[in-house]
Design a protein around this motif. Sequence first.
Motif, PDB file in Angstrom:
ATOM      1  N   ARG A 115      34.710  48.214  30.820  1.00  0.00           N
ATOM      2  CA  ARG A 115      35.392  47.316  31.642  1.00  0.00           C
ATOM      3  C   ARG A 115      36.218  48.118  32.711  1.00  0.00           C
ATOM      4  NH1 ARG A 115      38.748  43.925  27.578  1.00  0.00           N
ATOM      5  NH2 ARG A 115      39.448  45.781  27.246  1.00  0.00           N
ATOM      6  N   VAL A 116      36.483  47.553  33.762  1.00  0.00           N
ATOM      7  CA  VAL A 116      37.369  47.873  34.794  1.00  0.00           C
ATOM      8  C   VAL A 116      38.316  47.124  35.327  1.00  0.00           C
ATOM      9  CG1 VAL A 116      35.652  47.574  36.626  1.00  0.00           C
ATOM     10  CG2 VAL A 116      37.527  49.315  36.960  1.00  0.00           C
ATOM     11  N   TYR A 117      39.535  47.237  35.546  1.00  0.00           N
ATOM     12  CA  TYR A 117      40.546  46.191  36.127  1.00  0.00           C
ATOM     13  C   TYR A 117      41.024  46.721  37.487  1.00  0.00           C
ATOM     14  CZ  TYR A 117      41.123  45.033  31.177  1.00  0.00           C
ATOM     15  OH  TYR A 117      40.723  44.936  29.865  1.00  0.00           O
ATOM     16  N   ALA A 118      41.464  45.471  38.182  1.00  0.00           N
ATOM     17  CA  ALA A 118      41.628  45.770  39.342  1.00  0.00           C
ATOM     18  C   ALA A 118      43.121  44.922  39.589  1.00  0.00           C
ATOM     19  CB  ALA A 118      40.870  45.237  40.379  1.00  0.00           C
ATOM     20  N   GLU A 119      44.169  45.001  40.353  1.00  0.00           N
ATOM     21  CA  GLU A 119      45.252  44.482  40.599  1.00  0.00           C
ATOM     22  C   GLU A 119      45.590  44.259  42.001  1.00  0.00           C
ATOM     23  OE1 GLU A 119      47.498  45.992  36.363  1.00  0.00           O
ATOM     24  OE2 GLU A 119      48.202  46.909  38.270  1.00  0.00           O
ATOM     25  N   ARG A 133      34.357  37.940  44.588  1.00  0.00           N
ATOM     26  CA  ARG A 133      33.142  38.110  45.046  1.00  0.00           C
ATOM     27  C   ARG A 133      32.367  39.297  44.194  1.00  0.00           C
ATOM     28  NH1 ARG A 133      35.555  37.100  50.084  1.00  0.00           N
ATOM     29  NH2 ARG A 133      35.321  39.641  50.532  1.00  0.00           N
ATOM     30  N   GLU A 134      33.301  40.422  44.081  1.00  0.00           N
ATOM     31  CA  GLU A 134      32.697  41.215  43.368  1.00  0.00           C
ATOM     32  C   GLU A 134      32.618  41.166  41.753  1.00  0.00           C
ATOM     33  OE1 GLU A 134      31.442  44.307  44.836  1.00  0.00           O
ATOM     34  OE2 GLU A 134      31.900  43.215  46.627  1.00  0.00           O
ATOM     35  N   GLY A 135      32.824  40.096  41.370  1.00  0.00           N
ATOM     36  CA  GLY A 135      32.537  39.928  39.793  1.00  0.00           C
ATOM     37  C   GLY A 135      33.551  39.842  38.892  1.00  0.00           C
ATOM     38  N   PHE A 136      35.066  40.154  39.446  1.00  0.00           N
ATOM     39  CA  PHE A 136      36.174  40.206  38.753  1.00  0.00           C
ATOM     40  C   PHE A 136      36.775  38.797  38.311  1.00  0.00           C
ATOM     41  CE2 PHE A 136      35.963  44.427  40.361  1.00  0.00           C
ATOM     42  CZ  PHE A 136      36.587  45.279  39.654  1.00  0.00           C
ATOM     43  N   THR A 137      37.158  38.609  37.408  1.00  0.00           N
ATOM     44  CA  THR A 137      37.734  37.309  36.938  1.00  0.00           C
ATOM     45  C   THR A 137      39.448  37.517  36.587  1.00  0.00           C
ATOM     46  OG1 THR A 137      37.079  37.493  34.710  1.00  0.00           O
ATOM     47  CG2 THR A 137      35.840  36.119  35.826  1.00  0.00           C
ATOM     48  N   VAL A 138      40.237  36.621  36.777  1.00  0.00           N
ATOM     49  CA  VAL A 138      41.380  36.776  36.411  1.00  0.00           C
ATOM     50  C   VAL A 138      41.573  37.015  34.872  1.00  0.00           C
ATOM     51  CG1 VAL A 138      43.747  35.531  36.557  1.00  0.00           C
ATOM     52  CG2 VAL A 138      42.224  35.535  38.614  1.00  0.00           C
ATOM     53  N   GLU A 139      42.449  37.867  34.610  1.00  0.00           N
ATOM     54  CA  GLU A 139      42.864  38.035  33.158  1.00  0.00           C
ATOM     55  C   GLU A 139      44.194  37.391  32.981  1.00  0.00           C
ATOM     56  OE1 GLU A 139      42.585  41.663  30.368  1.00  0.00           O
ATOM     57  OE2 GLU A 139      44.278  41.977  31.531  1.00  0.00           O
ATOM     58  N   ARG A 140      45.208  37.773  34.021  1.00  0.00           N
ATOM     59  CA  ARG A 140      46.790  37.209  33.972  1.00  0.00           C
ATOM     60  C   ARG A 140      47.326  37.485  35.252  1.00  0.00           C
ATOM     61  NH1 ARG A 140      46.817  41.866  30.660  1.00  0.00           N
ATOM     62  NH2 ARG A 140      48.227  43.402  31.546  1.00  0.00           N
ATOM     63  N   VAL A 141      48.271  36.579  35.354  1.00  0.00           N
ATOM     64  CA  VAL A 141      49.279  36.900  36.395  1.00  0.00           C
ATOM     65  C   VAL A 141      50.651  37.293  35.787  1.00  0.00           C
ATOM     66  CG1 VAL A 141      50.478  35.720  38.306  1.00  0.00           C
ATOM     67  CG2 VAL A 141      47.935  34.954  37.757  1.00  0.00           C
ATOM     68  N   GLU A 142      51.125  38.607  36.403  1.00  0.00           N
ATOM     69  CA  GLU A 142      52.337  39.108  35.823  1.00  0.00           C
ATOM     70  C   GLU A 142      53.501  38.178  36.366  1.00  0.00           C
ATOM     71  OE1 GLU A 142      52.280  41.385  33.847  1.00  0.00           O
ATOM     72  OE2 GLU A 142      50.260  42.118  33.558  1.00  0.00           O
ATOM     73  N   PRO A 143      54.528  38.240  35.945  1.00  0.00           N
ATOM     74  CA  PRO A 143      55.706  37.760  36.327  1.00  0.00           C
ATOM     75  C   PRO A 143      56.122  38.460  37.671  1.00  0.00           C
ATOM     76  CG  PRO A 143      56.098  38.062  34.077  1.00  0.00           C
ATOM     77  CD  PRO A 143      54.829  38.730  34.619  1.00  0.00           C
ATOM     78  N   SER A 144      55.852  39.657  37.874  1.00  0.00           N
ATOM     79  CA  SER A 144      56.108  40.208  39.163  1.00  0.00           C
ATOM     80  C   SER A 144      55.622  39.867  40.332  1.00  0.00           C
ATOM     81  CB  SER A 144      55.798  41.943  39.028  1.00  0.00           C
ATOM     82  OG  SER A 144      54.654  42.047  38.674  1.00  0.00           O
ATOM     83  N   VAL A 147      48.380  39.813  40.104  1.00  0.00           N
ATOM     84  CA  VAL A 147      47.059  39.459  39.590  1.00  0.00           C
ATOM     85  C   VAL A 147      46.536  40.471  38.917  1.00  0.00           C
ATOM     86  CG1 VAL A 147      45.075  38.029  39.534  1.00  0.00           C
ATOM     87  CG2 VAL A 147      47.295  37.421  41.162  1.00  0.00           C
ATOM     88  N   ARG A 148      46.053  40.609  37.642  1.00  0.00           N
ATOM     89  CA  ARG A 148      45.395  41.535  37.105  1.00  0.00           C
ATOM     90  C   ARG A 148      43.979  40.848  36.835  1.00  0.00           C
ATOM     91  NH1 ARG A 148      46.099  46.311  34.468  1.00  0.00           N
ATOM     92  NH2 ARG A 148      44.631  46.751  32.753  1.00  0.00           N
ATOM     93  N   ARG A 149      43.115  41.633  37.042  1.00  0.00           N
ATOM     94  CA  ARG A 149      41.543  41.084  37.152  1.00  0.00           C
ATOM     95  C   ARG A 149      40.721  42.102  36.384  1.00  0.00           C
ATOM     96  NH1 ARG A 149      39.848  36.906  40.714  1.00  0.00           N
ATOM     97  NH2 ARG A 149      41.746  36.339  42.192  1.00  0.00           N
ATOM     98  N   VAL A 150      39.734  41.427  35.961  1.00  0.00           N
ATOM     99  CA  VAL A 150      38.797  42.366  34.966  1.00  0.00           C
ATOM    100  C   VAL A 150      37.349  42.158  35.385  1.00  0.00           C
ATOM    101  CG1 VAL A 150      38.910  40.842  33.118  1.00  0.00           C
ATOM    102  CG2 VAL A 150      38.439  43.307  32.570  1.00  0.00           C
ATOM    103  N   ARG A 151      36.613  43.220  35.242  1.00  0.00           N
ATOM    104  CA  ARG A 151      35.117  42.978  35.207  1.00  0.00           C
ATOM    105  C   ARG A 151      34.291  43.972  34.239  1.00  0.00           C
ATOM    106  NH1 ARG A 151      31.838  45.077  40.735  1.00  0.00           N
ATOM    107  NH2 ARG A 151      30.909  46.492  39.227  1.00  0.00           N
ATOM    108  N   SER A 152      33.245  43.487  33.646  1.00  0.00           N
ATOM    109  CA  SER A 152      32.543  44.218  32.923  1.00  0.00           C
ATOM    110  C   SER A 152      31.675  45.139  33.487  1.00  0.00           C
ATOM    111  CB  SER A 152      31.658  43.486  31.871  1.00  0.00           C
ATOM    112  OG  SER A 152      32.483  42.820  30.910  1.00  0.00           O
TER     113      SER A 152
END
Length: 153
Positions: A115-119, A133-144, A147-152
């Motif tokens: 997996r790879v994450y993007a914020e 569009r690049e296939g990342f889905t939202v994993e969670r939204v931080e209180p700060s 947005v943290r996204r993940v893609r296999s």
Amino acid sequence: MESGPIVRDANRDDVMAVCRFGEEHVRAHYAPLIGDEEAARQVRMRWNTANIAGAVALGEVVIAEDGGRPAGVGQRGLDGGEHVIRKLYTLPRYRGLGSRLLDVLIGRLPADAGRVYAEHLVADERAGAFFEREGFTVERVEPSGVVRRVRSR
């Protein structure tokens, strides 16, 4: 004759150009989203010489250049044991270049990285749409407000 930007690993001779890219372009991108003061703070924290030089030395930074000038920058790294895209920015006239930078960054990950994450900032809707569009889905939204996204892979 070149047919547009080339994407390559950044080297130590690129460190100052990458820092300037952050100061000149990333700060201007973030200012309307988070305010001038916070945008300046983010650039000071993430685009300073020590930060960039360290990431370049680890082989984590790629640069896209057109005619010898930066058109985009990408940086990956580790957060704990997770692979994270830390930076992915292009000049407005090179918007399609983000996918190429992302492909190169992901291609540099170890073969066993599943997996790879993007914020990105919640307020950065353009970044959110890009990663979707690049296939990342939202994993969670931080209180700060990140947005943290993940893609296999």
